[in-house]
Design an enzyme around this catalytic site. Sequence first.
Site, PDB file in Angstrom:
ATOM      1  N   GLU A 161       6.250  -1.264   1.572  1.00 23.24           N
ATOM      2  CA  GLU A 161       4.908  -1.032   1.041  1.00 23.24           C
ATOM      3  C   GLU A 161       4.191  -2.282   0.526  1.00 23.24           C
ATOM      4  O   GLU A 161       2.965  -2.306   0.499  1.00 23.24           O
ATOM      5  CB  GLU A 161       4.976   0.018  -0.076  1.00 23.24           C
ATOM      6  CG  GLU A 161       5.484   1.362   0.404  1.00 23.24           C
ATOM      7  CD  GLU A 161       5.461   2.428  -0.684  1.00 23.24           C
ATOM      8  OE1 GLU A 161       4.724   2.274  -1.672  1.00 23.24           O
ATOM      9  OE2 GLU A 161       6.196   3.426  -0.549  1.00 23.24           O
ATOM     10  N   HIS A 162       4.930  -3.288   0.091  1.00 25.80           N
ATOM     11  CA  HIS A 162       4.242  -4.451  -0.471  1.00 25.80           C
ATOM     12  C   HIS A 162       3.914  -5.457   0.626  1.00 25.80           C
ATOM     13  O   HIS A 162       4.467  -6.545   0.707  1.00 25.80           O
ATOM     14  CB  HIS A 162       5.071  -5.068  -1.593  1.00 25.80           C
ATOM     15  CG  HIS A 162       4.772  -4.428  -2.909  1.00 25.80           C
ATOM     16  ND1 HIS A 162       5.020  -3.097  -3.146  1.00 25.80           N
ATOM     17  CD2 HIS A 162       4.203  -4.908  -4.042  1.00 25.80           C
ATOM     18  CE1 HIS A 162       4.637  -2.792  -4.381  1.00 25.80           C
ATOM     19  NE2 HIS A 162       4.146  -3.863  -4.939  1.00 25.80           N
TER      20      HIS A 162
END
Length: 386
Positions: A161-162
Amino acid sequence: MAFQKKHLIVPFVFLLIALLSQLTACSNQDSSRISKMEEGLEEMDQNTDNKFIMSYIYDKNLALSPEAYAEEIKHTVKELDEVSPAYFTLTPEGTLDETRRISHEFIEAMHKESVKVVPFLSDQWNKEVARAALDNKEELVSQVVDMIEQYNLDGVNVDIEHVTKEDRADYNDLVKRLRESLTGEKKVSVAVAANPEGWTDGWHGAYDYSALAQASDELMLMAYDEHFQSHETPGPVASLSFVERSIQYALSKNVPSEKLLLGIPFYGRIWKDDGTVLGLDVSLKIVEELIEKYDGYVEYDQELQSPVATFTIEENDDWSEIEKWEKILTPGTYTLWYENKDSIKAKLALVQKYNLKGTGIWSLGQETEATWNYYKESLNTPYKPE
């Protein structure tokens, strides 16, 4: 001559009436057969059109106590089709952490119940780890494939997700490599950010919905965290409008509806009026406990289709701790946005409305006892426009 004509006409009339009666009877029989056939097809559709249900399993103690989650799954009354445990975590170098314990017993227990086990590949919300993984795709893919084969797992859920729009091509390539490397019925799914406004910057820009859907078996739409820790003003975790617009955006990007899972949150978020607690997530179980313990006031926002509670902790009250965050709830007034039966059912109706594959849940064990009494039934109830 007139008498003879009359004698000829009468039998003809009776014959005509008989023929018409026979035609009417046949027509009624045919209509009845067609009606029964349609009813049978309708019944068949209802029996076979059960929507897919998967749930993430996230708990720092999972590796130590898989038996606890085997018990948790029993509470779902055999509703789950798939679970996604936190088995695939990444090292700072972007490779698979092979020291993390994976339970053969848990996997076998799930397969015995016809529940697939598809671990999620997580960067643990760390940008450096996510970038390292994308830089190390070849080794990472090889490790994931080996672990799936070694433990008889059913695939992988990519939940990195990052990342940002600069990582878009690399992310697509990682998913494509995984799909090409996994054989048979092993699946590849991808968790994607909800994007109700069509944002192209930040982490939203990393998700090329169309390319990811083409390279994978399904997308899990994380339709939650409309408000979270960075929001000073309390708000819903997933208002109905936020969720529906996120679905519409995904479909507009050529994601087939049969490849889309709608993410459902089994948690709420809590704020303190003085700003010392900002949007910390708490399970729905804890939400119920806090409301009962402090005699909270509950309202249901009809426009947002979300419940909200307020409660006050007095100096002489028994204070509470949110164990996950090691945070003590000290005296003061709190606001809690969360999910209940009505808000969850409103979201489940969207699965039918847009004919999606089913739902994904974050995460198992956070729900209330009553949840599974209505979840699957509501999910499979045909959509009826108001």
